[in-house]
Design a protein around this motif. Structure first.
Motif, mmCIF file in Angstrom:
data_model
loop_
_atom_site.group_PDB
_atom_site.id
_atom_site.type_symbol
_atom_site.label_atom_id
_atom_site.label_comp_id
_atom_site.label_asym_id
_atom_site.label_seq_id
_atom_site.Cartn_x
_atom_site.Cartn_y
_atom_site.Cartn_z
ATOM 1 N N UNK A 223 0.944 -1.260 0.035
ATOM 2 C CA UNK A 223 0.074 0.038 0.023
ATOM 3 C C UNK A 223 0.769 1.150 0.010
ATOM 4 N N UNK A 224 0.611 2.128 -0.965
ATOM 5 C CA UNK A 224 1.295 3.411 -0.995
ATOM 6 C C UNK A 224 0.447 4.615 -1.193
ATOM 7 N N UNK A 225 0.659 5.669 -0.456
ATOM 8 C CA UNK A 225 -0.369 6.870 -0.616
ATOM 9 C C UNK A 225 0.457 8.145 -0.810
ATOM 10 N N UNK A 226 1.355 8.275 -1.499
ATOM 11 C CA UNK A 226 1.949 9.632 -1.546
ATOM 12 C C UNK A 226 0.953 10.792 -2.606
ATOM 13 N N UNK A 227 0.919 11.903 -2.054
ATOM 14 C CA UNK A 227 0.065 12.941 -2.792
ATOM 15 C C UNK A 227 0.873 13.996 -3.310
ATOM 16 N N UNK A 228 0.192 15.220 -3.424
ATOM 17 C CA UNK A 228 0.874 16.173 -4.166
ATOM 18 C C UNK A 228 1.906 16.887 -3.059
ATOM 19 N N UNK A 229 1.942 16.376 -1.930
ATOM 20 C CA UNK A 229 3.005 17.068 -1.013
ATOM 21 C C UNK A 229 4.560 16.464 -1.254
ATOM 22 N N UNK A 230 4.579 15.564 -2.214
ATOM 23 C CA UNK A 230 5.918 14.890 -2.655
ATOM 24 C C UNK A 230 6.116 14.945 -4.128
ATOM 25 N N UNK A 231 7.004 14.872 -4.894
ATOM 26 C CA UNK A 231 6.928 14.914 -6.381
ATOM 27 C C UNK A 231 7.043 13.679 -6.864
ATOM 28 N N UNK A 232 6.898 12.478 -5.851
ATOM 29 C CA UNK A 232 6.778 10.992 -6.332
ATOM 30 C C UNK A 232 5.465 10.609 -6.129
ATOM 31 N N UNK A 233 4.260 11.528 -6.493
ATOM 32 C CA UNK A 233 3.095 10.923 -5.967
ATOM 33 C C UNK A 233 2.634 9.432 -6.438
ATOM 34 N N UNK A 234 2.015 8.571 -5.851
ATOM 35 C CA UNK A 234 1.388 7.378 -6.180
ATOM 36 C C UNK A 234 0.465 7.011 -5.186
ATOM 37 N N UNK A 235 -0.451 6.028 -5.389
ATOM 38 C CA UNK A 235 -1.506 5.919 -4.686
ATOM 39 C C UNK A 235 -2.238 4.544 -5.159
ATOM 40 N N UNK A 236 -2.002 3.533 -4.546
ATOM 41 C CA UNK A 236 -2.578 2.076 -5.031
ATOM 42 C C UNK A 236 -2.157 1.001 -3.849
ATOM 43 N N UNK A 237 -3.086 0.122 -4.018
ATOM 44 C CA UNK A 237 -2.952 -1.310 -3.108
ATOM 45 C C UNK A 237 -3.063 -2.227 -3.798
ATOM 46 N N UNK A 238 -2.419 -3.516 -3.396
ATOM 47 C CA UNK A 238 -2.586 -4.739 -4.031
ATOM 48 C C UNK A 238 -3.210 -5.629 -3.056
ATOM 49 N N UNK A 239 -4.061 -6.410 -3.541
ATOM 50 C CA UNK A 239 -4.831 -7.221 -2.437
ATOM 51 C C UNK A 239 -3.790 -8.177 -2.028
ATOM 52 N N UNK A 240 -3.972 -8.043 -0.546
ATOM 53 C CA UNK A 240 -2.945 -8.801 0.509
ATOM 54 C C UNK A 240 -3.562 -9.812 1.370
ATOM 55 N N UNK A 241 -4.305 -8.962 2.430
ATOM 56 C CA UNK A 241 -5.062 -9.963 3.106
ATOM 57 C C UNK A 241 -4.310 -11.217 4.008
ATOM 58 N N UNK A 242 -4.506 -12.211 3.627
ATOM 59 C CA UNK A 242 -3.603 -13.378 4.330
ATOM 60 C C UNK A 242 -2.448 -13.988 3.307
ATOM 61 N N UNK A 243 -1.978 -12.946 2.403
ATOM 62 C CA UNK A 243 -0.831 -13.172 1.555
ATOM 63 C C UNK A 243 0.328 -13.598 2.075
ATOM 64 N N UNK A 244 0.560 -12.859 3.518
ATOM 65 C CA UNK A 244 2.118 -13.398 3.943
ATOM 66 C C UNK A 244 2.051 -15.122 4.560
ATOM 67 N N UNK A 245 0.705 -15.398 4.795
ATOM 68 C CA UNK A 245 0.742 -16.895 5.333
ATOM 69 C C UNK A 245 0.515 -17.708 4.101
#
Length: 495
Positions: A223-245
């Motif tokens: 999950x990443x959520x950078x807005x206009x406060x930085x020049x490297x704006x990006x905002x998306x998530x991959x489905x994770x939930x029980x991924x680690x297990x």
């Protein structure tokens, strides 16, 4: 160094490939199988001595990690920090290797890449595999491999993050697959018509490698959520939930020669397993990382790493200490934060195509649930209370995973056996229906039972950009502030 913004398509396929095993010898390790963990040098410019790396090295070694993949760009402080990291690794009987980030390096800089390899090749902590200096990358398709090897002046075991159908798989010794999350084939969350699973990626890489060693990825979240406060704006998530297990179970079945955990300290993409307190600077990620430790994932992976190295398909006999590891997002996914969220402000740079206003792209793919993994030496009853919802599960000896619908309020976890309370805890993080710090936060809180004695917190340097871009109050390091930790570490069992 700024967060990664490149996106790459990977080849989709439908089945898991078998790994072809070849006779080989591995330097600097007693095991044929090695576990790496990606480490971002770009956020460690505030480290002043080799001892600043010691805690990371010791924790990783105790976990069973063999080497850190030191992600580097072209920052002015890179060599100073590499020197400290190599020195600490040598003192702590760990290994490290260079992982060139081609967000900052260019594929036309093969000579510079080779020269950097040569600079560190003979240091005691340098990982060598099959007698060769081990090197990796993030991206880099198109690099002139002959020129790189010539400039290195030594035998290089090059296992880069090349992509099937793009990179020169004939000229490399192995390959790292970065896509540890289900996706749409173009670096976004999967859709009903475009769903590339992590197992699909395994097959695509193994097919392209044709029997050469595969560096299989393992990650718990994105999950990443950078807005206009930085020049490297990006905002998306991959489905994770029980991924680690689920991913560790896949790894045991796949049995690749190498595994790379993504990551130790990339807080900006929410897939860190290292401590929040690990010294680092703030790239703006503190907004969704503060009060969100992931150390439970670190603890959970220990028996899986041991099973993987032993070539075992089951983790059960490698569980030496009973634990409940749990994680969840701090708010329901449909909460509306548009009036205060940072991504709704200004005119963000979307040259990468990775920026979206409001909720992160892919938010619909996440479950509103509490996820629990029980690591048990004998069977027992796991009880989970999320708000007003309580459920019990009969857990077998070994590793088991459960999920419970998310409820607002306290989150409680307990283990009973033969009618006796074995262990229990109430999480320090409640689930709320308000926008914490005014933003959408899809980063998980990860806890563990029995509770850790100390609360893991971001340090001042890691909080430096906390308020930048915020339009709502954001109290700092509030986790556990309501009660002294001494009373929290042995809280009453849930009965």
């Amino acid at each position: 160094m700024l967060p990664k913004i490149l996106s790459f398509a990977i080849l989709a396929s439908s089945a898991l490939a078998s790994v072809i095993r070849m006779p080989r010898s591995v330097s600097n390790s007693t095991s044929d199988k090695l576990v790496f963990c990606h480490f971002m040098i770009g956020i460690t410019s505030n480290r002043n001595s080799a001892t600043d790396y010691d805690d990371d090295m010791k924790r990783a070694k105790a976990l069973g990690i063999d080497a850190f993949a030191l992600n580097i760009g072209v920052d002015s402080y890179t060599d100073a920090q590499l020197k400290l990291a190599y020195e600490s690794a040598a003192h702590n009987d760990m290994k490290v290797f260079l992982s060139f980030d081609f967000n900052w390096y260019h594929t036309g800089e093969a000579g510079a890449v080779g020269s950097k390899i040569k600079q560190y090749a003979d240091l005691p902590a340098q990982l060598k595999v099959d007698g060769k200096v081990f090197v990796s990358s993030f991206a880099g398709d198109g690099l002139d491999l002959a020129a790189m090897r010539s400039a290195a002046g030594t035998d290089v075991f090059f296992a880069p993050n090349f992509h099937p159908g793009q990179g020169d798989f004939k000229g490399i010794d192995g390959a790292l697959n970065w896509m540890a999350w289900g996706n749409n084939g173009d670096n976004k969350a999967p859709t009903s018509s475009h769903n590339v699973t992590v197992a699909d990626g395994d097959k695509a890489y193994n097919d392209a490698l044709g029997g050469k060693p595969y560096v299989a990825p393992a990650s718990g979240w994105f999950f990443t959520h950078f807005g206009s406060e930085v020049p490297y704006s990006k905002n998306w998530v991959f489905p994770s939930d029980l991924l680690w297990y689920d991913r560790w179970q896949q790894i045991l079945g796949l049995a690749p020669r190498f595994v790379e955990i993504i990551t130790w300290n990339d807080y900006g993409e929410s897939h860190y397993i290292g401590p929040l307190s690990s010294p680092h600077t703030d790239d703006g990620a503190s907004k969704w990382v503060m009060d969100m430790p992931h150390s439970g994932w670190l603890e959970m992976s220990k028996p899986f790493i041991a099973a993987y190295k032993a070539g075992d398909k089951s983790v059960d006999k490698y569980i030496k200490e009973e634990k409940l590891v749990y994680w969840y997002r701090p708010t329901p996914k449909d909460i509306n934060c548009n009036s205060t969220d940072t991504t709704m402000q200004g005119s963000p740079n979307n040259g990468s195509g990775n920026f979206f206003r409001g909720r992160p792209n892919g938010w619909e793919s996440m479950q509103d649930a509490i996820f629990v993994v029980a690591l048990l030496t004998s069977s027992g009853t796991v009880e989970v209370t999320s708000g007003n919802n309580t459920q019990k599960f009969e857990a077998k000896a070994g590793a088991s995973a459960f999920s419970v619908p998310m409820g607002l309020g306290q989150q409680k976890f307990a283990l009973t056996r033969d009618g006796k309370n074995i262990m229990g805890d109430t999480s320090l993080k409640e689930i709320v229906n308000t926008c914490i710090c005014g933003i959408y936060n899809f980063n998980p809180y990860v806890g563990i039972v029995p509770a850790e004695k100390d609360i893991d917190q971001l340090q001042p340097a890691g909080l430096a950009m906390l308020t930048q871009g915020l339009t709502a109050p954001c109290p700092t390091n509030t986790l556990g502030a309501a009660k002294p930790r001494a009373t929290l570490s042995r809280r009453s069992l849930i009965r």
